[in-house]
Design a protein around this motif. Structure first.
Motif, mmCIF file in Angstrom:
data_model
loop_
_atom_site.group_PDB
_atom_site.id
_atom_site.type_symbol
_atom_site.label_atom_id
_atom_site.label_comp_id
_atom_site.label_asym_id
_atom_site.label_seq_id
_atom_site.Cartn_x
_atom_site.Cartn_y
_atom_site.Cartn_z
ATOM 1 N N PRO A 28 0.815 -1.214 0.000
ATOM 2 C CA PRO A 28 0.000 0.000 0.000
ATOM 3 C C PRO A 28 0.854 1.272 0.000
ATOM 4 O O PRO A 28 1.900 1.331 0.649
ATOM 5 C CB PRO A 28 -0.812 -0.104 1.295
ATOM 6 C CG PRO A 28 -0.010 -0.983 2.185
ATOM 7 C CD PRO A 28 0.769 -1.908 1.287
ATOM 8 N N LEU A 29 0.394 2.254 -0.755
ATOM 9 C CA LEU A 29 0.952 3.602 -0.754
ATOM 10 C C LEU A 29 -0.223 4.503 -0.410
ATOM 11 O O LEU A 29 -1.152 4.665 -1.211
ATOM 12 C CB LEU A 29 1.525 3.958 -2.134
ATOM 13 C CG LEU A 29 1.918 5.423 -2.347
ATOM 14 C CD1 LEU A 29 3.039 5.832 -1.396
ATOM 15 C CD2 LEU A 29 2.313 5.666 -3.792
ATOM 16 N N TYR A 30 -0.223 5.037 0.810
ATOM 17 C CA TYR A 30 -1.372 5.813 1.268
ATOM 18 C C TYR A 30 -1.482 7.120 0.522
ATOM 19 O O TYR A 30 -0.486 7.775 0.225
ATOM 20 C CB TYR A 30 -1.322 5.987 2.791
ATOM 21 C CG TYR A 30 -1.612 4.674 3.458
ATOM 22 C CD1 TYR A 30 -2.926 4.243 3.624
ATOM 23 C CD2 TYR A 30 -0.583 3.808 3.820
ATOM 24 C CE1 TYR A 30 -3.201 3.003 4.168
ATOM 25 C CE2 TYR A 30 -0.848 2.565 4.363
ATOM 26 C CZ TYR A 30 -2.159 2.168 4.540
ATOM 27 O OH TYR A 30 -2.436 0.937 5.058
ATOM 28 N N LYS A 31 -2.723 7.480 0.200
ATOM 29 C CA LYS A 31 -2.996 8.650 -0.625
ATOM 30 C C LYS A 31 -2.558 9.939 0.060
ATOM 31 O O LYS A 31 -2.643 10.082 1.264
ATOM 32 C CB LYS A 31 -4.482 8.718 -0.967
ATOM 33 C CG LYS A 31 -4.911 7.632 -1.931
ATOM 34 C CD LYS A 31 -6.360 7.777 -2.312
ATOM 35 C CE LYS A 31 -6.761 6.723 -3.324
ATOM 36 N NZ LYS A 31 -8.190 6.811 -3.662
ATOM 37 N N ASP A 32 -2.094 10.855 -0.772
ATOM 38 C CA ASP A 32 -1.662 12.180 -0.353
ATOM 39 C C ASP A 32 -2.001 13.113 -1.511
ATOM 40 O O ASP A 32 -2.094 12.670 -2.660
ATOM 41 C CB ASP A 32 -0.152 12.171 -0.079
ATOM 42 C CG ASP A 32 0.325 13.384 0.677
ATOM 43 O OD1 ASP A 32 -0.337 14.432 0.619
ATOM 44 O OD2 ASP A 32 1.380 13.281 1.330
ATOM 45 N N LYS A 33 -2.159 14.396 -1.218
ATOM 46 C CA LYS A 33 -2.572 15.340 -2.276
ATOM 47 C C LYS A 33 -1.602 15.390 -3.458
ATOM 48 O O LYS A 33 -2.013 15.593 -4.592
ATOM 49 C CB LYS A 33 -2.794 16.725 -1.692
ATOM 50 C CG LYS A 33 -1.584 17.328 -1.028
ATOM 51 C CD LYS A 33 -1.926 18.642 -0.356
ATOM 52 C CE LYS A 33 -0.736 19.048 0.504
ATOM 53 N NZ LYS A 33 -1.109 19.949 1.554
ATOM 54 N N HIS A 34 -0.308 15.161 -3.216
ATOM 55 C CA HIS A 34 0.654 15.214 -4.330
ATOM 56 C C HIS A 34 0.580 13.980 -5.233
ATOM 57 O O HIS A 34 1.215 13.930 -6.278
ATOM 58 C CB HIS A 34 2.082 15.452 -3.823
ATOM 59 C CG HIS A 34 2.736 14.272 -3.206
ATOM 60 N ND1 HIS A 34 2.501 13.881 -1.912
ATOM 61 C CD2 HIS A 34 3.608 13.374 -3.712
ATOM 62 C CE1 HIS A 34 3.202 12.805 -1.649
ATOM 63 N NE2 HIS A 34 3.885 12.465 -2.717
ATOM 64 N N LEU A 35 -0.223 12.978 -4.851
ATOM 65 C CA LEU A 35 -0.380 11.768 -5.656
ATOM 66 C C LEU A 35 -1.701 11.760 -6.429
ATOM 67 O O LEU A 35 -2.066 10.748 -7.016
ATOM 68 C CB LEU A 35 -0.322 10.528 -4.749
ATOM 69 C CG LEU A 35 0.974 10.310 -3.977
ATOM 70 C CD1 LEU A 35 0.809 9.173 -2.987
ATOM 71 C CD2 LEU A 35 2.124 10.045 -4.924
ATOM 72 N N ALA A 36 -2.411 12.879 -6.426
ATOM 73 C CA ALA A 36 -3.765 12.948 -6.991
ATOM 74 C C ALA A 36 -3.848 12.466 -8.446
ATOM 75 O O ALA A 36 -4.847 11.880 -8.841
ATOM 76 C CB ALA A 36 -4.311 14.363 -6.873
#
Length: 108
Positions: A28-36
């Protein structure tokens, strides 16, 4: 490919879940705004480590050092288990008490 903690990888996004991206169908790679803008099928450079539950997780943040490297790290907290060190990721790393040597006020 076997994925080990403490290493950098270029992994493929295999699915998008509610709160995370799944990389290589297992990490898992938890979502962050820079990954939108990240989409299924794209590759992303990540560092893989164990979270507080002992599971492998990925982050786009870079640690100050990885497995096999040396670095000077700041002590965040001490406990009977050892010293918790800031290594540039959200989860501090534990340096066990048995490995701590103090000389002239410097933890080595």
């Amino acid at each position: 490919m076997e994925i080990a903690a403490g290493e950098n990888y270029n992994l493929k996004v295999t699915s998008i879940e509610e709160d995370h991206f799944l990389l290589n169908e297992e990490i898992p790679l938890y979502k962050d705004k820079h990954l939108a803008g990240l989409r299924v099928g794209e590759n992303i450079a990540v560092f893989v480590y164990h979270n507080s539950q002992g599971q492998l997780v990925a982050t786009t943040q870079k640690p100050y050092a990885k497995v096999g490297e040396l670095a000077t790290l700041k002590v965040i907290d001490m406990s009977t288990a050892g010293a918790f060190l800031d290594w540039g990721l959200p989860k501090d790393i534990l340096l066990p008490l048995s490995l701590i040597h103090i000389s002239q006020g410097i933890v080595r």
